[in-house]
Design a protein around this motif. Structure first.
Motif, PDB file in Angstrom:
ATOM      1  N   LEU A 205       0.859  -1.183   0.000  1.00 47.92           N
ATOM      2  CA  LEU A 205       0.000   0.000   0.000  1.00 47.92           C
ATOM      3  C   LEU A 205       0.893   1.231   0.000  1.00 47.92           C
ATOM      4  N   ILE A 206       0.843   1.988  -1.095  1.00 51.01           N
ATOM      5  CA  ILE A 206       1.718   3.150  -1.257  1.00 51.01           C
ATOM      6  C   ILE A 206       0.926   4.432  -1.039  1.00 51.01           C
ATOM      7  N   PHE A 207       1.363   5.240  -0.088  1.00 55.91           N
ATOM      8  CA  PHE A 207       0.799   6.569   0.099  1.00 55.91           C
ATOM      9  C   PHE A 207       1.789   7.563  -0.503  1.00 55.91           C
ATOM     10  N   GLN A 208       1.441   8.115  -1.647  1.00 60.39           N
ATOM     11  CA  GLN A 208       2.272   9.143  -2.270  1.00 60.39           C
ATOM     12  C   GLN A 208       1.724  10.502  -1.854  1.00 60.39           C
ATOM     13  N   VAL A 209       2.482  11.211  -1.037  1.00 61.49           N
ATOM     14  CA  VAL A 209       2.027  12.478  -0.467  1.00 61.49           C
ATOM     15  C   VAL A 209       2.779  13.615  -1.154  1.00 61.49           C
ATOM     16  N   LEU A 210       2.040  14.498  -1.810  1.00 64.03           N
ATOM     17  CA  LEU A 210       2.637  15.583  -2.582  1.00 64.03           C
ATOM     18  C   LEU A 210       1.998  16.926  -2.223  1.00 64.03           C
ATOM     19  N   GLY A 211       2.747  17.990  -2.462  1.00 60.44           N
ATOM     20  CA  GLY A 211       2.195  19.328  -2.297  1.00 60.44           C
ATOM     21  C   GLY A 211       1.424  19.737  -3.536  1.00 60.44           C
ATOM     22  N   GLU A 212       0.505  20.660  -3.369  1.00 56.52           N
ATOM     23  CA  GLU A 212      -0.260  21.147  -4.513  1.00 56.52           C
ATOM     24  C   GLU A 212       0.662  21.759  -5.567  1.00 56.52           C
ATOM     25  N   GLU A 213       1.689  22.482  -5.129  1.00 52.56           N
ATOM     26  CA  GLU A 213       2.615  23.105  -6.078  1.00 52.56           C
ATOM     27  C   GLU A 213       3.457  22.063  -6.802  1.00 52.56           C
ATOM     28  N   GLU A 214       3.741  20.946  -6.158  1.00 54.02           N
ATOM     29  CA  GLU A 214       4.484  19.885  -6.821  1.00 54.02           C
ATOM     30  C   GLU A 214       3.665  19.262  -7.948  1.00 54.02           C
ATOM     31  N   MET A 215       2.357  19.224  -7.760  1.00 51.34           N
ATOM     32  CA  MET A 215       1.502  18.613  -8.770  1.00 51.34           C
ATOM     33  C   MET A 215       1.023  19.596  -9.824  1.00 51.34           C
ATOM     34  N   HIS A 216       0.755  20.851  -9.409  1.00 54.36           N
ATOM     35  CA  HIS A 216       0.092  21.788 -10.318  1.00 54.36           C
ATOM     36  C   HIS A 216       0.899  23.064 -10.584  1.00 54.36           C
ATOM     37  N   PHE A 217       1.852  23.390  -9.793  1.00 52.69           N
ATOM     38  CA  PHE A 217       2.796  24.505  -9.948  1.00 52.69           C
ATOM     39  C   PHE A 217       2.126  25.782 -10.477  1.00 52.69           C
ATOM     40  N   SER A 218       1.660  26.593  -9.567  1.00 53.53           N
ATOM     41  CA  SER A 218       0.968  27.840  -9.935  1.00 53.53           C
ATOM     42  C   SER A 218       1.735  29.086  -9.486  1.00 53.53           C
ATOM     43  N   LEU A 219       3.024  28.937  -9.137  1.00 56.81           N
ATOM     44  CA  LEU A 219       3.805  30.060  -8.633  1.00 56.81           C
ATOM     45  C   LEU A 219       4.108  31.076  -9.730  1.00 56.81           C
ATOM     46  N   SER A 220       4.279  32.328  -9.317  1.00 51.42           N
ATOM     47  CA  SER A 220       4.734  33.377 -10.220  1.00 51.42           C
ATOM     48  C   SER A 220       5.655  34.303  -9.428  1.00 51.42           C
ATOM     49  N   GLY A 221       6.567  34.970 -10.118  1.00 45.91           N
ATOM     50  CA  GLY A 221       7.545  35.806  -9.448  1.00 45.91           C
ATOM     51  C   GLY A 221       8.878  35.081  -9.309  1.00 45.91           C
ATOM     52  N   PHE A 222       9.885  35.776  -8.756  1.00 45.86           N
ATOM     53  CA  PHE A 222      11.206  35.185  -8.597  1.00 45.86           C
ATOM     54  C   PHE A 222      11.261  34.334  -7.320  1.00 45.86           C
ATOM     55  N   TYR A 223      11.804  33.125  -7.451  1.00 47.36           N
ATOM     56  CA  TYR A 223      11.943  32.219  -6.313  1.00 47.36           C
ATOM     57  C   TYR A 223      13.332  31.594  -6.345  1.00 47.36           C
ATOM     58  N   ARG A 224      13.815  31.267  -5.168  1.00 49.84           N
ATOM     59  CA  ARG A 224      15.029  30.465  -5.062  1.00 49.84           C
ATOM     60  C   ARG A 224      14.603  29.032  -4.746  1.00 49.84           C
ATOM     61  N   PHE A 225      14.803  28.157  -5.691  1.00 51.67           N
ATOM     62  CA  PHE A 225      14.397  26.759  -5.542  1.00 51.67           C
ATOM     63  C   PHE A 225      15.576  25.938  -5.002  1.00 51.67           C
ATOM     64  N   LYS A 226      15.281  25.079  -4.032  1.00 45.42           N
ATOM     65  CA  LYS A 226      16.329  24.284  -3.389  1.00 45.42           C
ATOM     66  C   LYS A 226      16.003  22.801  -3.477  1.00 45.42           C
ATOM     67  N   ASP A 227      16.978  22.036  -3.902  1.00 47.06           N
ATOM     68  CA  ASP A 227      16.852  20.574  -3.897  1.00 47.06           C
ATOM     69  C   ASP A 227      17.076  20.117  -2.463  1.00 47.06           C
ATOM     70  N   LEU A 228      16.043  19.573  -1.829  1.00 49.34           N
ATOM     71  CA  LEU A 228      16.113  19.211  -0.415  1.00 49.34           C
ATOM     72  C   LEU A 228      16.989  17.992  -0.149  1.00 49.34           C
TER      73      LEU A 228
END
Length: 287
Positions: free
Chosen positions: A204-227
């Motif tokens: 049984l796999i629970f794949q838990v994701l953020g809304e932005e990971e699935m749909h990505f609605s951001l705008s503007g400048f961001y600093r993205f970090k590989d966790l």
């Protein structure tokens, strides 16, 4: 009323949060509850034809005028193996909910349900390319699982091109519960599932994701970090929005199709989905 994950996190008490979710569900992880005559008292139930009259609590009858039978749990031969992804990406958070906190409460809730069923339980972590046994099956494994879940931290990566886990080669009937973002560099997660699933072991796999990971609605400048690697890059989100959305949807659709395997169940939900709702969906899939 369905408890929100943000409310559960604010309790700052994993044991209490897991108990509240399990009580909200009032369901078992795999069918009806087993009970029998044992040493440890668990509950009362109404007398039914065929029950031994000696099991009626006559002192309680004198007070309530009800024929109630004492029940105690009997140990199940069913094994619940909880596997928690502890790679760095589990630290991802949205709207006050981190993926790791969500995963901890989800597993604590499932552990409570397993405890009520008297199931055998164990807890493992996927970290730094390997499998770590955190709590082996045995006496007091339920309490130890709750205790260890409070302490675990996520960091690093999990890449294993050829996973071989002898711990998962038992012949008894069991359910392996994996909680992760299931975001892979290659096919490491798929290879793991292919290696462990079998007629005696459902996955049984629970794949838990953020809304932005699935749909990505951001705008503007961001600093993205590989966790997982710590690498950072600064970008205008709008310029990559279409590409990110396309790649995310393609990956998720491909993964979903690849996991259409016998004895494997995928539950994909966002960090904003109430945990009780996620568990109900999982139970319905296994029926």
């Amino acid at each position: 009323m369905t408890l929100l994950t943000t409310e559960l996190i604010k309790l700052n008490n994993l044991q209490l949060a897991g108990r509240l979710v399990s009580e909200e569900l009032m369901l078992g992880i795999h069918g009806s509850k087993r009970s029998g005559v044992g040493i440890e008292f668990e509950q009362y139930r109404h007398y039914e034809p065929g029950d031994d009259p000696k099991r009626i609590d006559w002192k309680l009858y004198a007070r309530t005028q009800k024929h109630l039978v004492r029940e105690s749990s009997t140990e199940s031969n069913f094994h619940l193996r909880f596997v928690l992804d502890l790679s760095g990406s589990m630290n991802y958070a949205e709207k006050g909910v981190s993926r790791l906190d969500y995963a901890k409460i989800l597993l604590a809730s499932l552990a409570y349900l397993g405890y009520r069923q008297s199931d055998q339980m164990s807890l493992y972590a996927l970290k730094n390319g390997g499998l770590q046994t955190i709590v082996p099956s045995g006496k007091q494994s339920f309490q130890r699982i709750l205790y260890e879940l409070e302490k675990v931290e996520a960091s690093g990566s999990w890449q294993n091109d050829n996973p071989k886990f002898p711990e998962f080669q038992q012949k008894q009937k069991e359910l392996l519960v994996l909680v992760s973002d299931f975001l892979q560099v290659g096919d490491e997660w798929l290879k793991l599932i292919q290696q462990v699933s079998s007629p005696r072991r459902e996955v049984l796999i629970f794949q838990v994701l953020g809304e932005e990971e699935m749909h990505f609605s951001l705008s503007g400048f961001y600093r993205f970090k590989d966790l997982e690697t710590g690498k950072e890059i600064e970008l205008e989100a709008a310029t990559i929005q279409a590409e990110v959305r396309e790649k995310a949807q393609k990956y998720l659709a491909t993964l979903e199709e690849a996991l259409l395997m016998p004895y494997v169940y995928l539950i994909r939900r966002s960090l904003q989905t109430p945990i009780a709702q996620v568990i109900i969906e999982a139970l319905s899939k296994r029926k």
